[in-house]
Structure formats: structure tokens, C-alpha cells
Scaffold this motif. Structure first.
Motif, PDB file in Angstrom:
ATOM      1  N   SER A  50       0.164 -13.606   2.281  1.00 17.80           N
ATOM      2  CA  SER A  50      -0.705 -12.433   2.402  1.00 17.80           C
ATOM      3  C   SER A  50       0.032 -11.150   2.031  1.00 17.80           C
ATOM      4  N   LEU A  51       1.368 -11.114   2.277  1.00 12.87           N
ATOM      5  CA  LEU A  51       2.118  -9.915   1.889  1.00 12.87           C
ATOM      6  C   LEU A  51       2.166  -9.788   0.377  1.00 12.87           C
ATOM      7  N   GLU A 104      -0.049 -10.989  -1.722  1.00 14.95           N
ATOM      8  CA  GLU A 104      -1.381 -10.617  -2.198  1.00 14.95           C
ATOM      9  C   GLU A 104      -1.641  -9.142  -1.950  1.00 14.95           C
ATOM     10  N   GLY A 105      -1.197  -8.649  -0.779  1.00 13.70           N
ATOM     11  CA  GLY A 105      -1.375  -7.237  -0.479  1.00 13.70           C
ATOM     12  C   GLY A 105      -0.714  -6.379  -1.539  1.00 13.70           C
ATOM     13  N   SER A 106       0.465  -6.807  -1.960  1.00 15.69           N
ATOM     14  CA  SER A 106       1.187  -6.031  -2.964  1.00 15.69           C
ATOM     15  C   SER A 106       0.513  -6.140  -4.334  1.00 15.69           C
ATOM     16  N   TYR A 107       0.103  -7.362  -4.724  1.00 17.67           N
ATOM     17  CA  TYR A 107      -0.608  -7.519  -5.999  1.00 17.67           C
ATOM     18  C   TYR A 107      -1.885  -6.674  -5.987  1.00 17.67           C
ATOM     19  N   THR A 141       6.802  -6.808  -6.640  1.00 17.67           N
ATOM     20  CA  THR A 141       6.481  -7.434  -5.365  1.00 17.67           C
ATOM     21  C   THR A 141       7.702  -8.143  -4.785  1.00 17.67           C
ATOM     22  N   VAL A 199       8.840  -6.118  -1.641  1.00 18.32           N
ATOM     23  CA  VAL A 199       8.183  -6.674  -0.461  1.00 18.32           C
ATOM     24  C   VAL A 199       8.842  -7.986  -0.016  1.00 18.32           C
ATOM     25  N   ALA A 258      11.527  -8.435   3.174  1.00 20.49           N
ATOM     26  CA  ALA A 258      11.028  -9.216   4.304  1.00 20.49           C
ATOM     27  C   ALA A 258      11.932 -10.401   4.583  1.00 20.49           C
TER      28      ALA A 258
END
Lengths: 493, 268
Positions: free
Chosen positions: A374-375, A377-380, A389, A393, A397
Motif C-alpha cells: 500500500s505504501l 501504491e500510495g507513492s505511485y 518510490t 519510500v 521504511a
């Protein structure tokens, strides 16, 4: 009977007990006046365990205690002039007794009688030696009468002990079975008992490793304390000269040499740093490629191939460094105008770095994969490219976990022995030049302990102090790495 | 038999905005599976469009077509046309990265980056070079948080980690993060499904405000939510678009029997 036969017998008995227990439990269930507490299989196991375990424990203790006790009794019966000898000479005689005792059971009854006569002086010892030799027992010289007497005593004691043991084992197995059989009823909590026994077994298995570690630490600790009684800790930990003076060993405490840890520690750290400089970027990049870019088909081939590197014995790496890579580096250096020694910081460090690549990449790969999708995807979704990304990100992480992986690799590098023994050299140099040979703590442990040495001089005892230092060093690194990895895990669970 | 739920449909001034997003014959395949079949729909600007339908009906799949998020799934294949402002977003000459800056997305589960609140919002503007100075960036972050209704709650702790906020705050942070890159369209994939009712009410209020400036498309499982926040609604079933129209009409006077059955709770 021998231990293995007894063991086999016990196993057969346990199997029988299991079968009997199973059929009895089934019969009880069929009678139907009461509901069985556990399933029938547990009653079988209950009976089998009661038949097996007490006998097995006694068998283990007896087998371990038998030999020392018999030896004690036999040597107590030796003539006074033998007892007056030095321990080294006595142990030679014990060795001869053992040889004769091993040879006696192989003789035919007549030959047995012939040898027995030596004991009372009816035959010459040379005759006994000849008879024994014909049956495969080679003795250096003719056995003295008291040696033959002792050997006979030993054989007799052993036979008696075995008879007693067999009887005892049989009694225990039968007793255990009878007790369990008597206990058997529909209300017997067989499952709970069986599970408690299994649990105890599992617990004992786990304590083996822990107790071994504790044992290792203590044995190192005592020997190290021994060492520090002759060399002060201050000159060991802060000394800059490593010169143990083997030639002076045992010739007085004034010439005991200098045992400065610093050059060895420096060599260890220097080689480890070079190794990490290779392993961390390469390992990390390959982990990023594997987890983020590689297609599934490439991943399924490349990842196991990379992990094969981790399965190569380190001595093979060492050989490669010594035979191929070291000379190659030396020749390369000669071309460019550097003087590179065949065994050097660079050789050992680079090869060790290659060895560590799979550790870094495999662990980092797992950690990068654990970063939630999900991280990404959030960045994309915000219009970031894949590389943005990853850099901004995913890697931040995963950073704590990656640091943990690097620390684990570092503790591998510090404790690594075979590569440095073969590729780093043995000169305890305190140098910044990566082309010169240095030596490490592990190399010195090996070199201090190889050869004919007494185990009471500082020259050998220093190995334990070095080992303990190394142990504490890597232990701290490992604990720190585990702490970081665990902290990271909590973030996403 | 269940009765029609008592839905409070508020229908403001009739929707008369231009079409922002237009889908024509969109099909999606996940490997062998035909997940979405011949979907054509026009989505107006400056309004909220809701996609409703039972689980697995393709509404999220369709939503993820609009910013080409399905590209990240290797086995997904999309055919047909989706046009945003007269430009086909599946045209090879268009950079998907630019597209995603224009079409923001808010996900089902709040997914703030493990960075500070400030860095979460500043992430997009930094990547796209929208600010030229620190003051610029501060301005963008502040305005985005303000628009997302989060400024008052976090203005004193911008450097705290975004993951330390409550679920509802995290979701509003994700909305602020999306707003910060100046999108034209905002996609929301069940944005309230992981939130409690109070946090949900706040997000719904926010959606209603954002509609003044953005084209918003929301996927939701809650029919009440669709009725409360959207002007137009599309009902999906088994990979097809069954019915699409003004929210009032869909909920009070559905044309298709399947829509009728779904909104009265007969299945779904």
C-alpha cells in the motif's frame, strides 16, 4: 549384551506395549460402560513411554558410568610398584590392559586357557603374545602377568556389569509396563500425561543448545582468567605490540612476550570494513533488483543461485583467495605500479565481501518485501516513478531492517576464520595500507593453538582471552542487530 | 421482503457540469479472467460520482483504470479508451507518471509514509518540483492540510510521524497528500471503510467541500454514503455497468431490476 542390542530390545518392547495399549483401550471403549478420556492411540503411547523411558534413562546412565568405574576397580588391583609410577607411565599400562582385554573375547576356548595360564606362570608371556597376535591383537612387547590378570578382571567385570544391566533393564521395562497397565482405565488422562512427557522432551532439546553456550562461555572465561593472572588485562587490551615469543615458551615468566590486542583488533576490523564495503552495496542493489524489478521467472532462478554462495564452505573461498585471487591482485598491482602482497587486507576483504553478499541480499530482500504494497501504491498514486518510490519510500521504511542485516553480516565478518587464515597473512601489522598483510583475532587463535604446546603457558592461554573478546564483540553486535530488527517488525504488525 | 431503506438523498442544483472523464468500452482482463466488460460512462467535473455494487463487481478495478494503477499488476490488461480533457490516457505518448499527478488517489486503508506529517504532504510537490523555495513548500503543505481539514489538528506537530495519527486523521493526511500535487481528479477507493462513524462523517464533509474544485470519484460499499455525498451514481454488477444516473434517480427510481434488488438489500 551390548548397548545397541539392549536399545533395540527396548524399542521392540515399546512397540509391543504400544500395540497392547491400543488394543486394550479399544476393548475398554467397546465395553461401553464408560467413555474413554483420551483417544486410544494415547493409551498405547502412554504404555510405550512407561515401558521405554525408565529403562532408557538407566541404560544411559549405566553405559556412561560403567567404563570409568571398572577402570578404577582394575587399577586399584594393580601391584604396588605399578601404582608408584608416574601418571604418564600408568596410562601406558592401562592402554596395554585395554588392548589385551579387547583381544581376549576373540580367542577360542583353548587359546583362552593358554593365555590364562600366564597368570599363574604355567606359560611364558611371549607365548601369550603369540596367541593374541594370531587373533589380531598386536602388542608391542610380551604382556606382563599382572597385565593379563588385570585384563581378565576387566573382562569379567564387564561381563558381570552387562548381565546386571540386562536384568535391570528388563525389570524396569516390565515394571514400567506393569505400572502403566495397572493405571489404565477409562478415566486415565492419558493424552495429558503423554503430552507432558513430549513437552519435557522438547524442553530438554532446547536446553541442550543453551547449556552448550553457557558451557563454552564458562570454559573460555576460566582459561581467560588463568591467562590474565600472568598478563595484565591493561597490556592485553591496550598493548600495540603482538609478540608472543614462542621460542621463550616455558623458560621463565620474564620472557613471556607481549600480547597486545590492538594490532589484531585493527586487522579484524580493517578486513571486515573492506568486506562490508563490497558486500553492502552489491548485496543491497541485488536485493532491490530482486524484490522490485525482477520478473518472477528471473527471481525464481536468480535468488536460489545467489543463496548458493552462502552454502560454499569458507575454506573454499580461502583457497580461491590464496591460489587465484591473491596472486592475481599481486600481478595486477605490479602492472599498475602498486606493491600488493599476495596475502593482504585487500585480498581477504574482497573475498570475504563476496562471501557476505548473499547474507546482505537475502535478508534485505525479505525486509524490502515486507514493506506493505500500500505504501508503494500510495507513492505511485502521487505520480512518483518506481525509482523515486524505492529511494524515498521503500528504502527509508526498510532501513532499520537493512541496518540489522548489515550488522549481522558484520558479525559474520568479524568471526570469519578460514578466509583470513589463508588470505590475510600472519604478521600482526598495525598498518593503514590495504596492500600489506595484517592478521586477525581468529587467525591468531588458530596459530596459537596449532602445534605441540603445553596448555599452561600464556602463549596458548591467550587464545582463550582472544576467543572471549571475539565472543563478546560479536554477541554485542548480534544483540544490537536483533534489537533493531525487532523494533522494525513492530512497526507493521 | 425488505423495504427500500430510508435514504436521505440531498440533491443540490441540477448537475450541469462538463464531462471531465469519459470512458468508452473499457474492458479489463486479469489473466484469463474478464473482470470488467464494456464499461462506458461520462463523469462530470466538479461533482462527486459514486460507484456502488457488491464485492467483486469491478468497481474498484474500473477506478484503478482511471489513473492506470492497474499497470502495476503484471497480469492486468486494459482495452478501450478513457479520455480526460480530450486526451486518451492509454495513449502511449502520455507519461503515466504525469497522469497520476493529475489524477490523485486515496486508498481503502490509510497509507501514510513512515515519515513526518510535513514530509508526507511535501512528498508529491518535491517529486514534481512544484515549489522553488522552502517558503513555497511550506505554503503548499499548509494549504493542502487546510483544505483537507487537518491543519488545526496538526499545525503544532508537523514533524511528528504521520503514522502516529488516528485512522481518520491519517486518511485526511492522505487526502492532503493527494491535494498537494494539484490534481484535477481525485479517486477514492472506499476511503471510509477502515474508519469509525465520526471520522467517516468528517471525511464525507470534506468530500462535499472538495467537490467545488475537483472531479471526485468514490467507490463505496455504503449506499447511505453514496446517497449522502454523490450527485451521480453508477451501479456495477458482475463486471458490467448496469445503470448510471443522477443519485436521486438511482435510489428512488431505478430502471433496472438488479439495481432495485441491490439498493433494497436483496443481495450484495
Amino acid at each position: 549384551m551390548s548397548t545397541s542390542v539392549l536399545l533395540l530390545g527396548l524399542l521392540v518392547a515399546a512397540l509391543l506395549a504400544f500395540g497392547l495399549g491400543l488394543s486394550r483401550a479399544n476393548a475398554l471403549a467397546k465395553k461401553g460402560d464408560a467413555h474413554l478420556h483420551s483417544r486410544a492411540g494415547y493409551y498405547g503411547t502412554y504404555l510405550a513411554l512407561w515401558t521405554l523411558l525408565p529403562a532408557l534413562i538407566v541404560l544411559g546412565i549405566w553405559s556412561a558410568a560403567e567404563a570409568p568405574i571398572i577402570r578404577g576397580v582394575v587399577s586399584a588391583g594393580l601391584p604396588e610398584n605399578v601404582k608408584a609410577l608416574t601418571p604418564a607411565e600408568q596410562s601406558l599400562i592401562v592402554g596395554r590392559i585395554n588392548s589385551v582385554a579387547r583381544g581376549l573375547p576373540r580367542l577360542t576356548p583353548e587359546e583362552f586357557e593358554t593365555v590364562r595360564k600366564v597368570r599363574y606362570g604355567f606359560t611364558t608371556p611371549a607365548e601369550a603374545q603369540r596367541v593374541l597376535q594370531e587373533r589380531g591383537t598386536v602388542l608391542g612387547s610380551a604382556p606382563e602377568p599382572y597385565v593379563i590378570a588385570a585384563a581378565y578382571e576387566q573382562v569379567e567385570l564387564l561381563q558381570r556389569s552387562r548381565t546386571m544391566l540386562t536384568a535391570l533393564i528388563a525389570a524396569l521395562a516390565l515394571g514400567g509396563f506393569a505400572y502403566a497397565n495397572w493405571r489404565m482405565s477409562p478415566t486415565l488422562r492419558a493424552r495429558n500425561t503423554v503430552e507432558a512427557m513430549v513437552l519435557t522432551g522438547l524442553f530438554l532439546a532446547s536446553t541442550v543448545a543453551i547449556l552448550t553456550t553457557v558451557g563454552i562461555v564458562f570454559s573460555m572465561l576460566f582459561e581467560a582468567i588463568h591467562f590474565f593472572q600472568s598478563v595484565s588485562p591493561l597490556s592485553f587490551f591496550f598493548g600495540t605490540t603482538w609478540d608472543p615469543r614462542f621460542s621463550a615458551a616455558g623458560s621463565g615468566s620474564n620472557t613471556s612476550g607481549q600480547f597486545g590486542l590492538i594490532p589484531l583488533l585493527w586487522g579484524t576490523l580493517y578486513i571486515s570494513i573492506v568486506a562490508l564495503l563490497v558486500a553492502v552495496p552489491v548485496g543491497l542493489f541485488s536485493a532491490i533488483y530482486m524484490s522490485e524489478y525482477a520478473s518472477r521467472s528471473i527471481r525464481t532462478i536468480a535468488k536460489p543461485l545467489l543463496e548458493i554462495l552462502a552454502g560454499i564452505p569458507t575454506i573454499v573461498y580461502g583457497l580461491f583467495a590464496l591460489i587465484t585471487f591473491g596472486p592475481f591482485l599481486r600481478d595486477m598491482g605490479a602492472h599498475i605500479g602498486f606493491e600488493i602482497s599476495a596475502t593482504s587486507v585487500l585480498t581477504a576483504g574482497l573475498i570475504m565481501g563476496v562471501m557476505l553478499i548473499p547474507f546482505v541480499s537475502s535478508l534485505s530482500d525479505d525486509i524490502i518485501n515486507a514493506v506493505p504494497q500500500s505504501l508503494r501504491e500510495g507513492s505511485y498514486g502521487l505520480g512518483a516513478t518506481q525509482s523515486e518510490t524505492i529511494r524515498r519510500v521503500v528504502l527509508p521504511a526498510a532501513l532499520p531492517g537493512i541496518v540489522g542485516a548489515i550488522l549481522l553480516a558484520a558479525s559474520r565478518a568479524i568471526g570469519e576464520t578460514m578466509i583470513v587464515v589463508m588470505a590475510a597473512g600472519i604478521a600482526a601489522n598495525l598498518t593503514l595500507n590495504p596492500f600489506e598483510p595484517v592478521t586477525t583475532i581468529t587467525v591468531k587463535i588458530v596459530s596459537q593453538l596449532t602445534g605441540d604446546l603445553e596448555f599452561n603457558s600464556p602463549q596458548t592461554l591467550v587464545a582463550f582471552a582472544l576467543g572471549l573478546t571475539l565472543f563478546v564483540f560479536t554477541l554485542c553486535l548480534n544483540i544490537y542487530a536483533l534489537y533493531i530488527v525487532r523494533k522494525y517488525r513492530e512497526q507493521y504488525e | 421482503m425488505l423495504k427500500m431503506p430510508n435514504l436521505e438523498v440531498h440533491q443540490p442544483d441540477a448537475v450541469k457540469h462538463d464531462t471531465k472523464v469519459s470512458a468508452q468500452d473499457v474492458n479489463v482482463y486479469y489473466g484469463e479472467k474478464h473482470a470488467l466488460q464494456n464499461v462506458s460512462v461520462n463523469i462530470p467535473d466538479r461533482s462527486v460520482m459514486a460507484f456502488i455494487g457488491p464485492s467483486g463487481c469491478g468497481k474498484s478495478t474500473f477506478l484503478r483504470c482511471i489513473n492506470r494503477m492497474n499497470d502495476t499488476i503484471p497480469i492486468a490488461k486494459v482495452t478501450g479508451k478513457i479520455i480526460i480533457d480530450n486526451q486518451d490516457i492509454y495513449d502511449p505518448s502520455l507519461d503515466v507518471v504525469q497522469l497520476r499527478a493529475r489524477v490523485g488517489m486515496v486508498f481503502q486503508k490509510p497509507n501514510p509514509f513512515p515519515k513526518s506529517i510535513y514530509e508526507n504532504v511535501a512528498y508529491g510537490p518535491r517529486i514534481h518540483g512544484l515549489s522553488h523555495s522552502k517558503a513555497d513548500l511550506d505554503e503548499i503543505v499548509g494549504a493542502s492540510l487546510e483544505k483537507a481539514g487537518l491543519w488545526k489538528e496538526v499545525k503544532d506537530r508537523l514533524n511528528d510521524p504521520g503514522t502516529g495519527l488516528s485512522g481518520g486523521q491519517q486518511q485526511r493526511l492522505c487526502i492532503a497528500r493527494a491535494i498537494a500535487v494539484n490534481p484535477e481528479v481525485i479517486l477514492m477507493d472506499e476511503p471510509c471503510s477502515a474508519l469509525d462513524p465520526i471520522a467517516t462523517a468528517k471525511i464525507e464533509e470534506l468530500i462535499d467541500e472538495l467537490r467545488q474544485n475537483y472531479c471526485i470519484i468514490i467507490v463505496t460499499h455504503s449506499m447511505q454514503q453514496a446517497a449522502r455525498v454523490s450527485q451521480r451514481t453508477a451501479f456495477f454488477h458482475l463486471g458490467t455497468l448496469v445503470e448510471e444516473g443522477n443519485t436521486t434517480d438511482i435510489f428512488t427510481n431505478p430502471k433496472d431490476q438488479r439495481t432495485q434488488d441491490y439498493i433494497t438489500g436483496r443481495f450484495g
